[in-house]
Enzyme design. Structure first.
Site, PDB file in Angstrom:
ATOM      1  N   ASP A  84      47.908  41.687  46.316  1.00 24.91           N
ATOM      2  CA  ASP A  84      46.795  41.587  45.374  1.00 24.91           C
ATOM      3  C   ASP A  84      45.529  42.060  46.102  1.00 24.91           C
ATOM      4  O   ASP A  84      45.492  42.105  47.336  1.00 24.91           O
ATOM      5  CB  ASP A  84      46.662  40.127  44.930  1.00 24.91           C
ATOM      6  CG  ASP A  84      45.441  39.879  44.066  1.00 24.91           C
ATOM      7  OD1 ASP A  84      45.212  40.656  43.132  1.00 24.91           O
ATOM      8  OD2 ASP A  84      44.712  38.911  44.351  1.00 24.91           O
ATOM      9  N   ASP A  86      41.638  41.471  44.782  1.00 29.26           N
ATOM     10  CA  ASP A  86      40.455  40.615  44.685  1.00 29.26           C
ATOM     11  C   ASP A  86      40.720  39.225  45.247  1.00 29.26           C
ATOM     12  O   ASP A  86      41.717  38.579  44.905  1.00 29.26           O
ATOM     13  CB  ASP A  86      40.013  40.504  43.223  1.00 29.26           C
ATOM     14  CG  ASP A  86      39.545  41.839  42.676  1.00 29.26           C
ATOM     15  OD1 ASP A  86      38.335  42.088  42.686  1.00 29.26           O
ATOM     16  OD2 ASP A  86      40.399  42.652  42.259  1.00 29.26           O
ATOM     17  N   ARG A 129      36.415  39.834  28.860  1.00 29.99           N
ATOM     18  CA  ARG A 129      35.376  40.016  29.881  1.00 29.99           C
ATOM     19  C   ARG A 129      34.810  41.432  29.851  1.00 29.99           C
ATOM     20  O   ARG A 129      33.597  41.633  29.964  1.00 29.99           O
ATOM     21  CB  ARG A 129      35.944  39.679  31.264  1.00 29.99           C
ATOM     22  CG  ARG A 129      36.094  38.184  31.520  1.00 29.99           C
ATOM     23  CD  ARG A 129      36.752  37.909  32.854  1.00 29.99           C
ATOM     24  NE  ARG A 129      38.190  38.092  32.814  1.00 29.99           N
ATOM     25  CZ  ARG A 129      38.978  38.181  33.879  1.00 29.99           C
ATOM     26  NH1 ARG A 129      38.443  38.127  35.093  1.00 29.99           N
ATOM     27  NH2 ARG A 129      40.278  38.328  33.762  1.00 29.99           N
ATOM     28  N   SER A 172      46.735  45.535  41.706  1.00 31.06           N
ATOM     29  CA  SER A 172      45.630  44.680  41.293  1.00 31.06           C
ATOM     30  C   SER A 172      45.436  44.670  39.778  1.00 31.06           C
ATOM     31  O   SER A 172      45.625  45.679  39.106  1.00 31.06           O
ATOM     32  CB  SER A 172      44.338  45.174  41.966  1.00 31.06           C
ATOM     33  OG  SER A 172      43.210  44.488  41.473  1.00 31.06           O
ATOM     34  N   GLY A 173      45.008  43.507  39.295  1.00 27.90           N
ATOM     35  CA  GLY A 173      44.566  43.402  37.909  1.00 27.90           C
ATOM     36  C   GLY A 173      43.145  43.895  37.748  1.00 27.90           C
ATOM     37  O   GLY A 173      42.581  43.836  36.671  1.00 27.90           O
ATOM     38  N   LYS A 217      52.656  43.392  37.744  1.00 24.16           N
ATOM     39  CA  LYS A 217      52.750  43.171  39.190  1.00 24.16           C
ATOM     40  C   LYS A 217      54.198  42.879  39.586  1.00 24.16           C
ATOM     41  O   LYS A 217      54.710  43.421  40.573  1.00 24.16           O
ATOM     42  CB  LYS A 217      51.847  42.009  39.614  1.00 24.16           C
ATOM     43  CG  LYS A 217      50.361  42.344  39.591  1.00 24.16           C
ATOM     44  CD  LYS A 217      49.539  41.204  40.183  1.00 24.16           C
ATOM     45  CE  LYS A 217      48.071  41.586  40.312  1.00 24.16           C
ATOM     46  NZ  LYS A 217      47.279  40.568  41.007  1.00 24.16           N
ATOM     47  N   ASN A 243      48.062  35.061  38.005  1.00 27.40           N
ATOM     48  CA  ASN A 243      48.764  36.287  37.629  1.00 27.40           C
ATOM     49  C   ASN A 243      49.598  36.864  38.776  1.00 27.40           C
ATOM     50  O   ASN A 243      50.359  37.804  38.589  1.00 27.40           O
ATOM     51  CB  ASN A 243      47.775  37.345  37.112  1.00 27.40           C
ATOM     52  CG  ASN A 243      46.767  37.784  38.151  1.00 27.40           C
ATOM     53  OD1 ASN A 243      46.360  36.999  39.009  1.00 27.40           O
ATOM     54  ND2 ASN A 243      46.347  39.029  38.082  1.00 27.40           N
TER      55      ASN A 243
END
Length: 292
Positions: A84, A86, A129, A172-173, A217, A243
């Site tokens: 991941d 962040d 968001r 990554s998301g 992912k 996630n």
């Protein structure tokens, strides 16, 4: 099956003293000890025992900044790393930084926190968001990319594993504008993330579908494992949010890194105090084997 106990102190604390190691030896009946890095990381081996040993060891060391990993000794060094980005490979949530620039920082960060805790579906939360940031000047991305703060030990983790034959992927998301920079700086073999839609130089308030979230992912981990001719046991996954849980539980070694409580409970290993080089110690690398 032979079991190994890895103890890793928070960098710079020198908390891993001989008296601490002796306590763990008496508690577990460990028969072999070696330093991976003096006063920072060591491993103890024993013929019997398993994951159930982690809880009493943690209780014994509860007042110390020391991480504990208990795992099978065979196959510790992994040939695939899926990470991941962040709050894992970097020290911030990029979408929260974008939101601050758009004047909706507090609102978006609260939504991010709920998504990372697993209280709301990641994909739905991300769409909401992004909609709040519609119209933001797209050039802000260049400034935000330039202010990325890298998590300590990340490049060493990636470069050491690659030097020893592993394939590395940043999944990554977040967004490709950030993953491309992070993957390049740390040396990942590839990166995958969401693509922000920019129209007339401004945020369109959405990302291209489908959204890369928890299912994507997991799918990436499985695809790369098959593509590289590996088994699930050959893979290592690392993350901090809800996630990330499916890929952490599917990997041969899933590490919750400075993670949310729900993630720590489900991962096979958790790192609460160490930096990213802790993942190398967990795999049995000594400090002398690190590639900076």
């Amino acid at each position: 099956m032979d079991t190994v106990i890895v103890l890793i102190a928070s960098p710079g604390t020198s908390a891993l003293e001989s008296v601490i190691i002796s306590k763990v030896e008496r508690l577990t009946g460990a028969q072999f000890f070696r330093w991976l890095n003096a006063q920072e990381a060591c491993e103890l081996s024993l013929k019997a025992g398993g994951p159930e040993l982690e809880k009493p060891i943690r209780a014994e060391l509860s007042n110390l900044p020391i991480d504990v990993a208990v795992l099978a000794s065979p196959g510790r060094r992994k040939r695939l790393l899926v990470a991941d980005m962040d709050s894992t490979m970097i020290a911030q949530e990029c979408i929260d930084e974008m939101a601050i620039a758009a004047g909706v920082g507090q609102q978006v960060s609260a939504m991010t926190e709920r998504a990372m805790q697993g209280e709301v579906e990641f994909e739905t939360s991300l769409r909401r968001r992004l909609l709040l940031m519609k119209g933001l000047d797209g050039t802000i991305l260049d400034r935000l990319v330039a202010t990325i703060r890298y998590a300590r030990g990340g490049r060493t983790l990636v470069q050491t594993m690659k030097t020893h034959g592993a394939y590395t992927a940043l999944v990554s998301g977040g967004f490709t504008q950030f993953t491309s920079q992070v993957a390049g700086a740390l040396g990942f073999d590839e990166h995958r993330a969401n693509e922000l839609v920019i129209e007339d130089g401004r945020f369109a308030g959405r990302a291209r579908e489908p959204i890369l979230g928890r299912d994507a992912k997991l799918a990436t981990l499985k695809m790369l494992t098959k593509q590289l001719g590996l088994t699930p046991g050959d893979s290592l996954a690392i993350g901090d949010g809800a996630n990330d849980v499916p890929m952490l539980t599917a990997a041969g070694l899933g590490v919750a890194f400075h993670a949310k409580p729900a993630v720590r409970e489900k991962a096979s290993v958790r790192v609460d105090y160490g930096d990213l080089t802790a993942l190398l110690y967990i795999q049995g690398y000594t400090r002398s084997e690190f590639v900076e």
